[in-house]
Every structure is written in C-alpha cells, then in structure tokens.
Design a protein around this motif. Structure first.
Motif, PDB file in Angstrom:
ATOM      1  N   MET A  91       5.975 -14.864  11.782  1.00 38.92           N
ATOM      2  CA  MET A  91       6.618 -14.091  10.756  1.00 38.92           C
ATOM      3  C   MET A  91       6.202 -12.618  10.881  1.00 38.92           C
ATOM      4  SD  MET A  91       6.367 -14.698   6.689  1.00 38.92           S
ATOM      5  CE  MET A  91       7.709 -14.204   5.691  1.00 38.92           C
ATOM      6  N   ARG A  92       7.168 -11.751  10.742  1.00 37.30           N
ATOM      7  CA  ARG A  92       6.923 -10.320  10.876  1.00 37.30           C
ATOM      8  C   ARG A  92       6.202  -9.790   9.640  1.00 37.30           C
ATOM      9  NH1 ARG A  92      11.461  -5.744  12.076  1.00 37.30           N
ATOM     10  NH2 ARG A  92       9.965  -4.102  12.456  1.00 37.30           N
ATOM     11  N   ARG A  93       5.182  -8.945   9.863  1.00 38.90           N
ATOM     12  CA  ARG A  93       4.418  -8.362   8.759  1.00 38.90           C
ATOM     13  C   ARG A  93       5.155  -7.152   8.184  1.00 38.90           C
ATOM     14  NH1 ARG A  93      -1.075  -8.994   8.058  1.00 38.90           N
ATOM     15  NH2 ARG A  93      -1.436  -6.767   7.899  1.00 38.90           N
ATOM     16  N   ASN A  94       4.970  -6.924   6.898  1.00 40.44           N
ATOM     17  CA  ASN A  94       5.525  -5.731   6.266  1.00 40.44           C
ATOM     18  C   ASN A  94       4.808  -4.499   6.792  1.00 40.44           C
ATOM     19  OD1 ASN A  94       7.368  -7.033   4.526  1.00 40.44           O
ATOM     20  ND2 ASN A  94       5.707  -7.536   3.127  1.00 40.44           N
ATOM     21  N   ARG A  95       5.549  -3.392   6.873  1.00 41.48           N
ATOM     22  CA  ARG A  95       4.978  -2.115   7.323  1.00 41.48           C
ATOM     23  C   ARG A  95       5.219  -1.074   6.243  1.00 41.48           C
ATOM     24  NH1 ARG A  95       7.173   0.231  12.072  1.00 41.48           N
ATOM     25  NH2 ARG A  95       5.166   1.186  12.402  1.00 41.48           N
ATOM     26  N   PHE A  96       4.201  -0.263   5.985  1.00 39.91           N
ATOM     27  CA  PHE A  96       4.280   0.771   4.971  1.00 39.91           C
ATOM     28  C   PHE A  96       3.837   2.098   5.579  1.00 39.91           C
ATOM     29  CE2 PHE A  96       3.640  -3.222   2.824  1.00 39.91           C
ATOM     30  CZ  PHE A  96       4.571  -3.166   1.795  1.00 39.91           C
ATOM     31  N   GLU A  97       4.628   3.132   5.317  1.00 38.91           N
ATOM     32  CA  GLU A  97       4.302   4.459   5.821  1.00 38.91           C
ATOM     33  C   GLU A  97       3.182   5.058   4.987  1.00 38.91           C
ATOM     34  OE1 GLU A  97       6.308   8.849   6.472  1.00 38.91           O
ATOM     35  OE2 GLU A  97       7.607   7.145   6.010  1.00 38.91           O
ATOM     36  N   LYS A  98       2.203   5.627   5.669  1.00 38.91           N
ATOM     37  CA  LYS A  98       1.098   6.333   5.003  1.00 38.91           C
ATOM     38  C   LYS A  98       1.496   7.796   4.886  1.00 38.91           C
ATOM     39  CE  LYS A  98      -3.811   6.748   4.820  1.00 38.91           C
ATOM     40  NZ  LYS A  98      -4.230   7.855   4.384  1.00 38.91           N
ATOM     41  N   VAL A  99       1.351   8.360   3.680  1.00 41.44           N
ATOM     42  CA  VAL A  99       1.733   9.745   3.420  1.00 41.44           C
ATOM     43  C   VAL A  99       0.547  10.490   2.811  1.00 41.44           C
ATOM     44  CG1 VAL A  99       4.182   9.188   3.154  1.00 41.44           C
ATOM     45  CG2 VAL A  99       2.686   9.171   1.147  1.00 41.44           C
ATOM     46  N   ASP A 100       0.625  11.820   2.854  1.00 40.56           N
ATOM     47  CA  ASP A 100      -0.440  12.649   2.295  1.00 40.56           C
ATOM     48  C   ASP A 100      -0.159  13.075   0.859  1.00 40.56           C
ATOM     49  OD1 ASP A 100      -1.955  12.587   4.662  1.00 40.56           O
ATOM     50  OD2 ASP A 100      -0.791  14.239   5.505  1.00 40.56           O
ATOM     51  N   ASP A 101       1.119  13.052   0.460  1.00 37.03           N
ATOM     52  CA  ASP A 101       1.512  13.518  -0.864  1.00 37.03           C
ATOM     53  C   ASP A 101       2.526  12.555  -1.467  1.00 37.03           C
ATOM     54  OD1 ASP A 101       0.140  16.146  -0.797  1.00 37.03           O
ATOM     55  OD2 ASP A 101       1.553  16.551   0.826  1.00 37.03           O
ATOM     56  N   VAL A 102       2.676  12.627  -2.789  1.00 36.35           N
ATOM     57  CA  VAL A 102       3.703  11.850  -3.481  1.00 36.35           C
ATOM     58  C   VAL A 102       5.063  12.289  -2.942  1.00 36.35           C
ATOM     59  CG1 VAL A 102       4.769  11.419  -5.724  1.00 36.35           C
ATOM     60  CG2 VAL A 102       2.276  11.588  -5.541  1.00 36.35           C
ATOM     61  N   GLN A 103       5.948  11.319  -2.685  1.00 34.21           N
ATOM     62  CA  GLN A 103       7.253  11.590  -2.095  1.00 34.21           C
ATOM     63  C   GLN A 103       8.350  11.644  -3.161  1.00 34.21           C
ATOM     64  OE1 GLN A 103       7.427  12.041   1.510  1.00 34.21           O
ATOM     65  NE2 GLN A 103       5.303  12.284   0.850  1.00 34.21           N
ATOM     66  N   ASP A 104       9.356  12.486  -2.925  1.00 33.37           N
ATOM     67  CA  ASP A 104      10.475  12.641  -3.854  1.00 33.37           C
ATOM     68  C   ASP A 104      11.545  11.568  -3.682  1.00 33.37           C
ATOM     69  OD1 ASP A 104       9.238  14.937  -4.677  1.00 33.37           O
ATOM     70  OD2 ASP A 104      10.629  16.290  -3.682  1.00 33.37           O
ATOM     71  N   ASP A 105      11.522  10.852  -2.560  1.00 32.98           N
ATOM     72  CA  ASP A 105      12.599   9.910  -2.264  1.00 32.98           C
ATOM     73  C   ASP A 105      12.114   8.477  -2.067  1.00 32.98           C
ATOM     74  OD1 ASP A 105      11.220  10.338   0.077  1.00 32.98           O
ATOM     75  OD2 ASP A 105      12.995  10.659   1.309  1.00 32.98           O
ATOM     76  N   ALA A 106      10.904   8.183  -2.559  1.00 27.82           N
ATOM     77  CA  ALA A 106      10.339   6.844  -2.395  1.00 27.82           C
ATOM     78  C   ALA A 106       9.357   6.565  -3.526  1.00 27.82           C
ATOM     79  CB  ALA A 106       9.620   6.732  -1.054  1.00 27.82           C
ATOM     80  N   ILE A 107       9.105   5.308  -3.762  1.00 34.74           N
ATOM     81  CA  ILE A 107       8.050   4.911  -4.691  1.00 34.74           C
ATOM     82  C   ILE A 107       6.734   5.082  -3.952  1.00 34.74           C
ATOM     83  CG2 ILE A 107       7.060   2.955  -5.934  1.00 34.74           C
ATOM     84  CD1 ILE A 107      10.023   1.936  -6.189  1.00 34.74           C
ATOM     85  N   THR A 108       5.821   5.830  -4.544  1.00 34.28           N
ATOM     86  CA  THR A 108       4.541   6.093  -3.898  1.00 34.28           C
ATOM     87  C   THR A 108       3.447   5.278  -4.571  1.00 34.28           C
ATOM     88  OG1 THR A 108       5.220   8.357  -3.361  1.00 34.28           O
ATOM     89  CG2 THR A 108       2.871   7.868  -3.223  1.00 34.28           C
ATOM     90  N   LEU A 109       2.770   4.441  -3.793  1.00 36.14           N
ATOM     91  CA  LEU A 109       1.606   3.703  -4.254  1.00 36.14           C
ATOM     92  C   LEU A 109       0.396   4.565  -3.928  1.00 36.14           C
ATOM     93  CD1 LEU A 109       0.218   1.111  -5.317  1.00 36.14           C
ATOM     94  CD2 LEU A 109       0.224   0.294  -2.942  1.00 36.14           C
ATOM     95  N   GLU A 110      -0.266   5.088  -4.961  1.00 37.93           N
ATOM     96  CA  GLU A 110      -1.441   5.942  -4.772  1.00 37.93           C
ATOM     97  C   GLU A 110      -2.688   5.094  -4.947  1.00 37.93           C
ATOM     98  OE1 GLU A 110      -3.682   9.799  -6.729  1.00 37.93           O
ATOM     99  OE2 GLU A 110      -2.014   8.887  -7.793  1.00 37.93           O
ATOM    100  N   LEU A 111      -3.379   4.833  -3.845  1.00 39.66           N
ATOM    101  CA  LEU A 111      -4.591   4.024  -3.878  1.00 39.66           C
ATOM    102  C   LEU A 111      -5.795   4.863  -4.275  1.00 39.66           C
ATOM    103  CD1 LEU A 111      -4.074   2.003  -0.594  1.00 39.66           C
ATOM    104  CD2 LEU A 111      -3.655   1.227  -2.932  1.00 39.66           C
ATOM    105  N   ALA A 112      -6.674   4.266  -5.048  1.00 42.20           N
ATOM    106  CA  ALA A 112      -7.951   4.854  -5.425  1.00 42.20           C
ATOM    107  C   ALA A 112      -7.849   6.220  -6.096  1.00 42.20           C
ATOM    108  CB  ALA A 112      -8.874   4.923  -4.210  1.00 42.20           C
ATOM    109  N   PRO A 113      -7.023   6.353  -7.162  1.00 45.28           N
ATOM    110  CA  PRO A 113      -7.021   7.625  -7.873  1.00 45.28           C
ATOM    111  C   PRO A 113      -8.371   7.848  -8.539  1.00 45.28           C
ATOM    112  CG  PRO A 113      -5.844   6.007  -9.155  1.00 45.28           C
ATOM    113  CD  PRO A 113      -6.207   5.358  -7.832  1.00 45.28           C
TER     114      PRO A 113
END
Length: 94
Positions: A1-23
């Motif tokens: 089964m293929r694993r999910n992939r998530f893009e890592k970003v440096d800032d909150v994005q305007d066109d996606a839901i951003t999961l901010e880890l460890a605020p």
C-alpha cells in the motif's frame, strides 16, 4: 500500500490547510490553519482560521478530515522531530 506524502513548508500557506507542529515549543501540540481560500464560498470570515493548540494526533486527524471535506491539500510546518512517521512521509520540493 502506498504511503501518504505531505509537503513540508516553512510558512502557513494561502492555498492549503497547514498543520503546524509544536507551536510555542510544545512537541506534543499542534495547530491547524485554514485559509479563507479553501473554505466554501459564502462561509463567514475572510481571513485565516486557526485552531486552538490541540494534541498533535487530534490536530492531524482534524486537518485530514477538513481536507477531505473541503477537497484541499494538507501541508506541514514545524520541526521534523515532531512528525509521526506513522502518518506518512514528509518531503520538501526541490
């Protein structure tokens, strides 16, 4: 089964839901940022909705649920060490 992939970003994005880890430096907490651009038309508010600090597992599940409902991508912001490998793979675009 293929694993999910998530893009890592440096800032909150305007066109996606951003999961901010460890605020605020708490490795077990996370926040979910939902921009107006991914919310349904006609929904009140024109800015960014930000959840309260949640347990990171609950925040991850909430972000995925929202993404499925809103048909929006999820991106991840925060330290790699806070990511749970069971959720899938993090990648940084080249």
């Amino acid at each position: 089964m293929r694993r999910n992939r998530f893009e890592k970003v440096d800032d909150v994005q305007d066109d996606a839901i951003t999961l901010e880890l460890a605020p605020e430096g708490d490795a077990e907490m996370a926040r979910v940022h939902v921009p107006a651009t991914v919310r349904p038309a006609g929904e009140e508010g024109d800015g960014m909705d930000v959840s309260e600090a949640l347990g990171k597992k609950d925040a991850f599940r909430g972000a995925i649920r929202l993404a499925n409902t809103l048909k929006a991508p999820v991106v991840v912001m925060g330290p790699d060490a806070a990511w749970d490998e069971a959720w899938g793979d993090l990648y940084t675009p080249v």
